[in-house]
Scaffold this active site. Structure first.
Site, PDB file in Angstrom:
ATOM      1  N   ASP A  30       0.768  -1.469  -0.031  1.00 30.00           N
ATOM      2  CA  ASP A  30      -0.033   0.511   0.213  1.00 30.00           C
ATOM      3  C   ASP A  30       0.784   1.239   0.233  1.00 30.00           C
ATOM      4  O   ASP A  30       0.872   1.655   1.308  1.00 30.00           O
ATOM      5  CB  ASP A  30      -0.602   0.163   1.257  1.00 30.00           C
ATOM      6  CG  ASP A  30      -2.160   1.154   1.201  1.00 30.00           C
ATOM      7  OD1 ASP A  30      -2.168   1.618   0.197  1.00 30.00           O
ATOM      8  OD2 ASP A  30      -1.976   2.032   2.219  1.00 30.00           O
ATOM      9  N   GLU A  83      29.153   2.121   3.334  1.00 34.93           N
ATOM     10  CA  GLU A  83      28.666   0.030   3.664  1.00 34.93           C
ATOM     11  C   GLU A  83      28.696  -0.374   2.114  1.00 34.93           C
ATOM     12  O   GLU A  83      28.175  -1.112   2.335  1.00 34.93           O
ATOM     13  CB  GLU A  83      27.590   0.128   4.242  1.00 34.93           C
ATOM     14  CG  GLU A  83      26.286   0.479   3.983  1.00 34.93           C
ATOM     15  CD  GLU A  83      24.991   0.575   4.939  1.00 34.93           C
ATOM     16  OE1 GLU A  83      25.233   1.278   6.225  1.00 34.93           O
ATOM     17  OE2 GLU A  83      24.993  -0.025   5.121  1.00 34.93           O
ATOM     18  N   CYS A 115      25.701   3.707   8.626  1.00 35.41           N
ATOM     19  CA  CYS A 115      24.901   4.859   8.265  1.00 35.41           C
ATOM     20  C   CYS A 115      26.478   6.210   8.650  1.00 35.41           C
ATOM     21  O   CYS A 115      25.944   7.430   7.749  1.00 35.41           O
ATOM     22  CB  CYS A 115      24.106   5.598   8.273  1.00 35.41           C
ATOM     23  SG  CYS A 115      23.238   4.252   6.754  1.00 35.41           S
ATOM     24  N   ARG A 202      10.861  -3.384  14.526  1.00 31.22           N
ATOM     25  CA  ARG A 202      10.599  -1.821  15.172  1.00 31.22           C
ATOM     26  C   ARG A 202      12.091  -1.353  16.366  1.00 31.22           C
ATOM     27  O   ARG A 202      12.178  -0.588  16.410  1.00 31.22           O
ATOM     28  CB  ARG A 202       9.618  -1.839  15.870  1.00 31.22           C
ATOM     29  CG  ARG A 202       8.128  -1.315  14.664  1.00 31.22           C
ATOM     30  CD  ARG A 202       6.685  -1.850  15.812  1.00 31.22           C
ATOM     31  NE  ARG A 202       5.512  -1.561  14.779  1.00 31.22           N
ATOM     32  CZ  ARG A 202       5.024  -0.769  14.659  1.00 31.22           C
ATOM     33  NH1 ARG A 202       6.104   0.422  15.132  1.00 31.22           N
ATOM     34  NH2 ARG A 202       4.352  -0.617  13.387  1.00 31.22           N
ATOM     35  N   THR A 204      14.708  -1.028  15.453  1.00 33.26           N
ATOM     36  CA  THR A 204      15.660   0.300  15.093  1.00 33.26           C
ATOM     37  C   THR A 204      15.372   1.012  15.579  1.00 33.26           C
ATOM     38  O   THR A 204      16.703   2.778  15.197  1.00 33.26           O
ATOM     39  CB  THR A 204      15.731  -0.126  13.607  1.00 33.26           C
ATOM     40  OG1 THR A 204      14.604   0.145  12.947  1.00 33.26           O
ATOM     41  CG2 THR A 204      16.323  -1.028  12.744  1.00 33.26           C
ATOM     42  N   HIS A 237      20.678  12.226  10.932  1.00 25.90           N
ATOM     43  CA  HIS A 237      21.125  11.106   9.792  1.00 25.90           C
ATOM     44  C   HIS A 237      19.732  10.846   9.882  1.00 25.90           C
ATOM     45  O   HIS A 237      17.791  10.903   9.945  1.00 25.90           O
ATOM     46  CB  HIS A 237      21.154   9.733  10.591  1.00 25.90           C
ATOM     47  CG  HIS A 237      21.412   8.992  10.271  1.00 25.90           C
ATOM     48  ND1 HIS A 237      22.111   8.928   8.108  1.00 25.90           N
ATOM     49  CD2 HIS A 237      20.395   8.031   9.683  1.00 25.90           C
ATOM     50  CE1 HIS A 237      21.716   7.432   7.614  1.00 25.90           C
ATOM     51  NE2 HIS A 237      20.903   6.922   8.854  1.00 25.90           N
ATOM     52  N   LYS A 242      10.857  10.808   8.480  1.00 25.86           N
ATOM     53  CA  LYS A 242      10.030  10.156   9.657  1.00 25.86           C
ATOM     54  C   LYS A 242      11.023  10.703  10.705  1.00 25.86           C
ATOM     55  O   LYS A 242      10.874  11.743  11.757  1.00 25.86           O
ATOM     56  CB  LYS A 242       8.461   9.577  10.066  1.00 25.86           C
ATOM     57  CG  LYS A 242       8.331   8.943  11.312  1.00 25.86           C
ATOM     58  CD  LYS A 242       7.090   7.762  11.395  1.00 25.86           C
ATOM     59  CE  LYS A 242       6.385   8.721  12.041  1.00 25.86           C
ATOM     60  NZ  LYS A 242       5.758   6.669  12.189  1.00 25.86           N
ATOM     61  N   ASN A 269      17.420   7.473   1.362  1.00 21.32           N
ATOM     62  CA  ASN A 269      18.281   7.334   2.317  1.00 21.32           C
ATOM     63  C   ASN A 269      20.053   6.889   1.727  1.00 21.32           C
ATOM     64  O   ASN A 269      19.611   6.064   1.764  1.00 21.32           O
ATOM     65  CB  ASN A 269      18.269   5.686   3.565  1.00 21.32           C
ATOM     66  CG  ASN A 269      19.101   5.524   5.007  1.00 21.32           C
ATOM     67  OD1 ASN A 269      19.922   6.611   4.701  1.00 21.32           O
ATOM     68  ND2 ASN A 269      18.888   5.138   5.805  1.00 21.32           N
ATOM     69  N   SER A 299      24.227   2.121  12.141  1.00 22.60           N
ATOM     70  CA  SER A 299      23.413   1.167  13.039  1.00 22.60           C
ATOM     71  C   SER A 299      24.444   0.442  13.718  1.00 22.60           C
ATOM     72  O   SER A 299      25.748  -0.047  12.930  1.00 22.60           O
ATOM     73  CB  SER A 299      23.043   0.116  12.173  1.00 22.60           C
ATOM     74  OG  SER A 299      21.460   0.835  11.596  1.00 22.60           O
TER      75      SER A 299
END
Lengths: 351, 131
Positions: A30, A83, A115, A202, A204, A237, A242, A269, A299
């Site tokens: 969606d 990376e 990142c 989630r 993350t 970053h 969002k 990103n 990360s």
């Protein structure tokens, strides 16, 4: 050693874009939910002849244009954070250094920290200049990011690079201070020989991105004795649209402070390039005396914080190279998923 | 493509290094040992400019095996701003929009890939000059 900071900066982005709807159509997802949930509309896509090395060279050329004709032989270090280095074994930095005529008197290393690798390169270059070990250091953050087909990452994994020449004279932006925040947090990884990274959904978010980004921002502000209202701009970053807005607002920054460096809604990103490219876009519109907070996130997990103070020289150099927003918004080439799959080598062919 | 052969090409492919005759000023790309205009043997290195205009071009639709992923593509001869004529792929555009006289910029790109595990060759390509 007196002041150190940015002598030249530049960005490079591919012209190709793919829209969220085009990816969602293939996977029966969606699109409006993804667009709203991730605050993403489209992302950049590298063509087959474009990789972290080529993006880095072009970003560096733009940085050199703004650096005012420095002798590239005086660049004493080159560090590329990515990376998606094209080789598993062979340094990206060697090719970039060769392409700009900075060999052989130069130290070179390729950095990795998800990142955060681009800001690591900036951090180390600043340190070497400050220590008096080198006259100029070239720090690059760039990626042609990987996202597995059908995974949420596929909607955001994009391509781009930013380059910064660090030095101690003719500064565009002075480095006021730096701060790093790191813990072992397994939110995102890619094992050896694997093509695509994996992530912990989630997980993350709160214990990873937000804890480290906000931790570094708070630690950085405490170290320099500043609060959000003291900054003209803030760059975080941006794994999607969002997260950086939410982190910034949690810290007390306004949308106006973040918007110049908030590129992910239409860029995606760019991994190691994300906050460095956001900084280039912010410098493009900054005025002398402005202060900028920049916080990366990688990360694994960690964040680097920087406080920059823009100098009078910004007005002389900003238009000596193309502005980042122009590369982001103009003359775009939209592609369908088939072309995207071919460009990103998602189709298995005979050798 | 052997890596040593690729390595020998770096000055001209990576940095667009040309040879400028110290006697008559002719710029040669790639650099040569003897000037074809005056016969002199002394040169200084000069970097080519990174913009020019398309003089002529052709479109490759049936590509050699290493270029099938990017077909169809244009090969153009462009006259750079210093008068030197350069041949390269013209990418980042629809081949049907390529025109004689179109302004181009030189970008650093991957020019060849030796299968899945061999050396990656880098060099110059033309892209439309839009800024």
């Amino acid at each position: 050693m007196g002041k150190v900071g940015i002598v030249g900066y530049g960005c490079h982005l591919p012209r190709h874009r793919i829209k969220v709807e085009e990816i969602a159509k293939v996977w029966g997802a969606d699109a409006p939910s993804y667009k709203k949930g991730l605050m993403l509309r489209e992302k950049s896509v590298p063509p087959p002849d474009c990789d972290t090395i080529t993006l880095s060279v072009e970003a560096t050329k733009n940085a050199l244009r703004r650096a005012g004709g420095i002798n590239t032989a005086e660049i004493g270090a080159i560090y590329i954070g990515s990376e998606s280095h094209p080789y598993a074994v062979k340094p990206s930095g060697a090719t970039v250094a060769e392409a700009i005529g900075a060999t052989p008197d130069i130290h070179c290393a390729d950095f990795e920290f998800a990142c955060k690798a681009g800001s690591e390169a900036m951090f180390v270059c600043l340190g070497l200049v400050k220590a008096g070990e080198i006259k100029y250091g070239l720090a690059i953050g760039g990626d042609t990011s990987q996202g597995a087909p059908g995974d949420a990452l596929e909607y955001s994994a994009a391509a781009g690079a930013a380059a910064f020449i660090m030095g101690s004279e003719n500064l565009i932006a002075e480095s006021i201070d730096t701060y790093s925040f790191m813990t072992d947090t397994p939110d995102f990884w890619r094992r050896e020989y694997e093509f695509y990274p994996q992530h912990a959904g989630r997980y993350t978010g709160e214990p990873a991105y937000f804890k480290h980004t906000c931790g570094a921002a708070e630690g950085m502000m405490k170290k320099v004795g500043m609060k959000p209202a003291d900054f003209t701009y803030a760059v975080f970053h941006q794994p999607n649209g969002k997260f950086p807005m939410r982190a910034g607002k949690m810290l007390g920054f306004t949308q106006e402070q973040m918007e110049p460096g908030w590129l992910s809604p239409t860029l995606g990103n760019t991994y190691s390039g994300a906050s460095p490219i956001g900084l280039t876009s912010t410098l493009d519109i900054a005025k002398p005396g402005d202060t900028i907070l920049m916080v990366s996130y990688g990360s694994g997990s960690g964040s680097d914080g920087f406080v920059w103070k823009v100098t009078d020289r910004i007005d002389e150099v900003r238009d000596k190279a193309v502005r980042t927003r122009k590369l982001l918004d103009e003359n775009l080439i939209y592609i369908d998923y088939g072309t995207y799959a071919k460009f990103r080598h998602k189709i298995k062919k005979n050798a | 493509m052997y890596s040593a052969r690729d390595w020998r090409e770096y000055p001209r492919r990576y940095r667009l290094e040309a040879g400028k005759c110290k006697k008559c000023g002719k710029i040669l790309f790639p650099a040569r040992l003897i000037c074809p205009k005056c016969g002199a043997r002394e040169f200084e290195t000069e970097m080519l400019p990174d913009t020019g205009k398309v003089l002529t071009f052709t479109v490759i639709r049936t590509a050699p095996s290493q270029f099938t992923d990017i077909a169809p593509y244009a090969i153009a001869i462009a006259e750079l701003t210093n008068g030197v004529k350069l041949t390269a792929q013209l990418v980042d555009c629809d081949v049907n929009t390529v025109k004689v006289g179109m302004e181009v910029r030189i970008e650093f790109r991957r020019v060849q890939t030796d299968a899945y595990s061999g050396i990656l060759s880098y060099g110059y390509k033309f892209v439309p000059k839009w800024y």
